[in-house]
Scaffold this motif. Structure first.
Motif, mmCIF file in Angstrom:
data_model
loop_
_atom_site.group_PDB
_atom_site.id
_atom_site.type_symbol
_atom_site.label_atom_id
_atom_site.label_comp_id
_atom_site.label_asym_id
_atom_site.label_seq_id
_atom_site.Cartn_x
_atom_site.Cartn_y
_atom_site.Cartn_z
ATOM 1 N N ALA A 133 0.992 -0.809 -0.029
ATOM 2 C CA ALA A 133 0.389 -0.312 -0.160
ATOM 3 C C ALA A 133 0.748 1.581 -0.425
ATOM 4 C CB ALA A 133 -1.056 0.095 0.809
ATOM 5 N N THR A 134 2.208 1.288 0.087
ATOM 6 C CA THR A 134 2.684 1.695 0.260
ATOM 7 C C THR A 134 3.758 2.459 -1.071
ATOM 8 O OG1 THR A 134 4.712 0.998 1.106
ATOM 9 C CG2 THR A 134 4.086 1.787 2.720
ATOM 10 N N ARG A 135 3.476 1.697 -1.801
ATOM 11 C CA ARG A 135 3.410 2.152 -3.115
ATOM 12 C C ARG A 135 2.369 2.027 -4.532
ATOM 13 N NH1 ARG A 135 7.247 -2.900 -4.405
ATOM 14 N NH2 ARG A 135 5.360 -3.944 -5.318
ATOM 15 N N ILE A 136 1.809 1.342 -3.650
ATOM 16 C CA ILE A 136 0.492 2.074 -4.770
ATOM 17 C C ILE A 136 -0.939 2.367 -3.792
ATOM 18 C CG2 ILE A 136 -0.841 1.360 -6.746
ATOM 19 C CD1 ILE A 136 1.337 -0.466 -7.600
ATOM 20 N N THR A 137 -1.613 3.256 -4.211
ATOM 21 C CA THR A 137 -2.964 3.472 -3.651
ATOM 22 C C THR A 137 -4.144 2.563 -4.301
ATOM 23 O OG1 THR A 137 -3.856 5.740 -4.664
ATOM 24 C CG2 THR A 137 -1.709 5.456 -3.218
ATOM 25 N N GLY B 124 -7.464 1.209 -10.217
ATOM 26 C CA GLY B 124 -8.471 1.940 -11.043
ATOM 27 C C GLY B 124 -7.889 1.517 -12.210
ATOM 28 N N GLY B 125 -6.712 2.338 -12.878
ATOM 29 C CA GLY B 125 -6.515 2.469 -14.011
ATOM 30 C C GLY B 125 -5.369 1.662 -14.541
ATOM 31 N N GLU C 244 -4.808 -3.254 -17.069
ATOM 32 C CA GLU C 244 -3.921 -4.912 -17.972
ATOM 33 C C GLU C 244 -4.742 -6.209 -17.431
ATOM 34 O OE1 GLU C 244 -0.786 -4.835 -19.982
ATOM 35 O OE2 GLU C 244 -0.766 -2.771 -19.807
ATOM 36 N N LEU C 245 -5.083 -5.910 -16.494
ATOM 37 C CA LEU C 245 -5.455 -7.251 -15.199
ATOM 38 C C LEU C 245 -7.081 -8.241 -16.414
ATOM 39 C CD1 LEU C 245 -6.608 -6.361 -11.644
ATOM 40 C CD2 LEU C 245 -5.571 -8.459 -12.558
ATOM 41 N N ARG C 246 -7.729 -7.080 -16.488
ATOM 42 C CA ARG C 246 -8.762 -6.990 -17.445
ATOM 43 C C ARG C 246 -8.364 -7.003 -18.937
ATOM 44 N NH1 ARG C 246 -12.927 -2.186 -16.598
ATOM 45 N NH2 ARG C 246 -14.528 -3.027 -14.855
#
Length: 264
Positions: free
Chosen positions: A235-239, A244-245, A250-252
């Protein structure tokens, strides 16, 4: 050399080797569908063509083993029945298709990526890919965690028929694992419904402090959700807002590639 004990085709299975009770028990399970998630004993007997007495024995066995439940009149399958489908998910065809795509996703995002299925009240990890980093998320294949506390779990709960989701919420005990863990069943249902509507789920430090995650469903060729694809980040690297961007995009894309590959 010993001859193979496996038949070369279904037609070669002799009557002596055929277990009729197993076949009929599977028919009872398959009688439940998305449009018929709850049925009475008489309805299941009509659907399978078996006698009420025969169906009753199979149903009570399923109830005793935790694969089904009854309120005295209606029977329905419990989430544990999904464990029967895990054999298919664990087969070489599924994992051979999914693992290279999962590995490519981890390389693209430089984050730990996972595939998971629902098993009873738990989330069960069936595949992972490490990021190109010194420290990776410490979740291994075979790890079980409470489904309510992770994004993969909520994504798969969102894919359950309404009766199965209701049964899960009725039976599960929500334990506070971190200060962020949701322990209200009303709130959890709302979050699961959000995941169903959005077709993705983000969870911020509810299973373990310092870890945030985002998940999307993986579907087969018929559109049925068979697993959840997940990216887990410190969580310290990516909020959660950042997830959601590009990560969601990439996941989808990776999920769609798995679905397309399963059709070939």
């Amino acid at each position: 050399m010993k001859p193979s004990l496996a038949p070369r085709s279904p037609g070669e299975i002799s009557d002596r080797d055929y277990v009729n009770s197993l076949a009929r028990g599977l028919e009872v399970i398959c009688a439940f569908t998305r449009t018929r998630p709850r049925m009475t004993l008489s309805e299941i007997a009509r659907a399978t063509g078996m006698t009420r007495a025969t169906v009753r024995r199979f149903l009570l066995t399923l109830v005793r083993e935790g694969y089904a439940e009854t309120d005295g009149k209606y029977f329905s399958l419990r989430p544990k029945v999904l464990e029967l489908g895990y054999s298919a998910l664990s087969s070489i065809s599924f994992l051979d298709v999914a693992q290279p795509i999962l590995t490519r996703l981890a390389e693209t995002l430089r984050e730990s990526c996972f595939l998971a299925v629902l098993s009873g009240h738990d989330l069960f990890y069936v595949a992972r890919a490490n990021a190109d980093r010194l420290v990776n998320v410490g979740i291994s294949v075979g790890t079980r965690v409470p489904a309510y506390s992770v994004s993969t779990g909520r994504m798969l709960l969102a894919a359950l028929p309404e009766d199965a989701l209701h049964a899960y919420l009725d039976q599960v005990t929500l334990t506070k694992l971190t200060p962020n863990t949701v322990t209200s069943k009303v709130k959890l249902r709302s979050l699961v419904e959000d995941a169903r509507r959005q077709d993705y789920c983000i969870v911020d430090q509810e299973m373990e402090e310092g870890l945030a995650a985002i998940s999307v469903p993986v579907r087969d060729g018929q559109g049925t959700v068979i697993a959840a694809l997940n990216v887990c980040c410190p969580a310290t690297r990516i909020t959660p807002a950042d997830m959601g961007g590009r990560i969601l995009t990439e996941l989808r894309t990776a999920s769609q590639r798995i679905t397309a590959a399963l059709q070939h």
